[in-house]
Design an enzyme around this catalytic site. Sequence first.
Site, mmCIF file in Angstrom:
data_model
loop_
_atom_site.group_PDB
_atom_site.id
_atom_site.type_symbol
_atom_site.label_atom_id
_atom_site.label_comp_id
_atom_site.label_asym_id
_atom_site.label_seq_id
_atom_site.Cartn_x
_atom_site.Cartn_y
_atom_site.Cartn_z
ATOM 1 N N ASP A 118 0.778 -1.241 0.000
ATOM 2 C CA ASP A 118 0.000 0.000 0.000
ATOM 3 C C ASP A 118 0.810 1.291 0.000
ATOM 4 O O ASP A 118 0.279 2.363 0.314
ATOM 5 C CB ASP A 118 -0.943 0.013 1.206
ATOM 6 C CG ASP A 118 -2.107 -0.937 1.022
ATOM 7 O OD1 ASP A 118 -2.714 -0.910 -0.060
ATOM 8 O OD2 ASP A 118 -2.397 -1.709 1.945
ATOM 9 N N ASP A 177 -6.932 -4.143 -5.605
ATOM 10 C CA ASP A 177 -6.551 -2.838 -5.063
ATOM 11 C C ASP A 177 -5.123 -2.449 -5.446
ATOM 12 O O ASP A 177 -4.790 -1.263 -5.550
ATOM 13 C CB ASP A 177 -6.638 -2.831 -3.534
ATOM 14 C CG ASP A 177 -7.849 -3.532 -2.958
ATOM 15 O OD1 ASP A 177 -8.252 -4.574 -3.514
ATOM 16 O OD2 ASP A 177 -8.374 -3.076 -1.932
ATOM 17 N N THR A 237 -12.420 -13.926 -2.420
ATOM 18 C CA THR A 237 -12.665 -12.554 -1.975
ATOM 19 C C THR A 237 -12.280 -12.410 -0.520
ATOM 20 O O THR A 237 -12.224 -13.404 0.216
ATOM 21 C CB THR A 237 -14.140 -12.157 -2.162
ATOM 22 O OG1 THR A 237 -14.260 -10.733 -2.016
ATOM 23 C CG2 THR A 237 -15.049 -12.826 -1.124
ATOM 24 N N ARG A 249 -16.165 -1.813 -4.700
ATOM 25 C CA ARG A 249 -14.961 -0.982 -4.713
ATOM 26 C C ARG A 249 -13.828 -1.664 -5.470
ATOM 27 O O ARG A 249 -12.965 -0.986 -6.043
ATOM 28 C CB ARG A 249 -14.532 -0.613 -3.285
ATOM 29 C CG ARG A 249 -13.524 0.542 -3.261
ATOM 30 C CD ARG A 249 -13.362 1.181 -1.898
ATOM 31 N NE ARG A 249 -12.956 0.248 -0.871
ATOM 32 C CZ ARG A 249 -13.758 -0.184 0.113
ATOM 33 N NH1 ARG A 249 -15.016 0.227 0.185
ATOM 34 N NH2 ARG A 249 -13.315 -1.025 1.017
ATOM 35 N N TRP A 253 -11.457 0.066 -8.200
ATOM 36 C CA TRP A 253 -9.981 0.054 -8.239
ATOM 37 C C TRP A 253 -9.493 -0.371 -9.621
ATOM 38 O O TRP A 253 -8.523 0.183 -10.146
ATOM 39 C CB TRP A 253 -9.429 -0.896 -7.196
ATOM 40 C CG TRP A 253 -9.633 -0.593 -5.747
ATOM 41 C CD1 TRP A 253 -9.881 -1.515 -4.759
ATOM 42 C CD2 TRP A 253 -9.561 0.684 -5.060
ATOM 43 N NE1 TRP A 253 -9.981 -0.904 -3.527
ATOM 44 C CE2 TRP A 253 -9.785 0.448 -3.689
ATOM 45 C CE3 TRP A 253 -9.348 1.989 -5.491
ATOM 46 C CZ2 TRP A 253 -9.803 1.459 -2.734
ATOM 47 C CZ3 TRP A 253 -9.368 3.021 -4.542
ATOM 48 C CH2 TRP A 253 -9.587 2.753 -3.197
ATOM 49 N N SER A 368 -15.541 -3.306 5.155
ATOM 50 C CA SER A 368 -15.583 -4.746 4.921
ATOM 51 C C SER A 368 -16.702 -5.377 5.742
ATOM 52 O O SER A 368 -16.546 -5.579 6.954
ATOM 53 C CB SER A 368 -14.243 -5.396 5.290
ATOM 54 O OG SER A 368 -14.297 -6.791 5.095
#
Length: 400
Positions: A118, A177, A237, A249, A253, A368
């Site tokens: 990230d 993501d 998932t 989402r 992304w 989530s």
Amino acid sequence: MRKLVVFFSCLMMNSMVLMAQKEEGKIGMGQLIDEQFKFAEQQYKVLAKNVPADVMPQTYNAKTDKVQTSDTKWWCSGFFPGTLLYIYEYTKDAAILKEANARLGILEKEKHYTGNHDLGFMMYCSFGNAYRLFKKPEDKATIDTAAASLTTRYRPAAKVIQSWNSGKKWGGPVIIDNMMNLELLSWVSDHGGDKKYKEIAITHANSTLKNHFRPDFSSYHVVDYDMKTGKVVKKQTAQGAADESAWSRGQSWGLYGYTMMYRFTKDKRYLSQATKIAKFILTNPHLPKDLVPYWDFDAPEIPNALRDASAAAVNASALLELAQYSDKKDRKMYVAVAEKMIRALASDTYRAKLGENGGFLLMHSVGSIPHKSEIDVPLTYADYYFLEALHRYKNWYLKS
């Protein structure tokens, strides 16, 4: 049969454009954008007061009337300073800039973080915006170091950047993501950094193109790789309703990520992929009329499922960029649809009142549901991409 599907898909998209264009009683987008930034200027001063100086805002708990915070290693730590910088860019408020610089100060050390994928979210959405505005060499050095740190997660045999560390459930997880973090690598390579960073970004994007998408161009959330061979072990998932569902989402992304990668490479495969993801989202029969998605396109509780304002914010920003690379007809359609999304998010349904919502701008996002975490709450990245969309509309499409 295929021609009929294409026809009805086009019909649905054209209907969206007409709805977006024919709503009456609307203020102009220039006025709307001005109002949103002036609101954000005041609201984020409220948020700043609610957050201790050594941490970042995460969300708001209405039951306790407190802002939940995180340390700077949290994946969203860059969004608060990034949002402050977007507000300053529009308002030139010195107090907002001071707050942004203070938050950048506590975040800067994370340029060395290698715990997950990230770094783009953390360092490019923050220091990337700072360098864009002020061109300070020290900010660029921070971005360059962060890119180097991110590449430590690249697995050459599998040709991907590993998102999370190995665990009991997945040995080599890569999530959709991760497409968002390729911007950091690509930008650094294009601005004097090591060329291998962009090569890694392209290789990862290609692997994701091959392995993450279904025939309808919806995306799996998690693809688990054998990092020694590159073999796909399973597709599942983490945050969606089911392994085969389209977590909203996650689709956002993908849309944003491939649009952005086309910007850096001009590879028409990426533009094609972004266009097809956009079509999946915009023609989906479960997309609500206001274009703010349910948290999952296949959520079993639809039409009573929770919405995800963060997905709508990412979509709006992505579509405004996708319009830049599209022909006249599609450009007009994407801008009109993005405008409808922005107007929905700016409405009383999704945007908080001054002083409420802990100081966050938008309400009704979902982190989530499977983890029972951040459900129907404000989220820091929803605010960030909402303001990014406003900036993009103003800079690219607002008539002077």
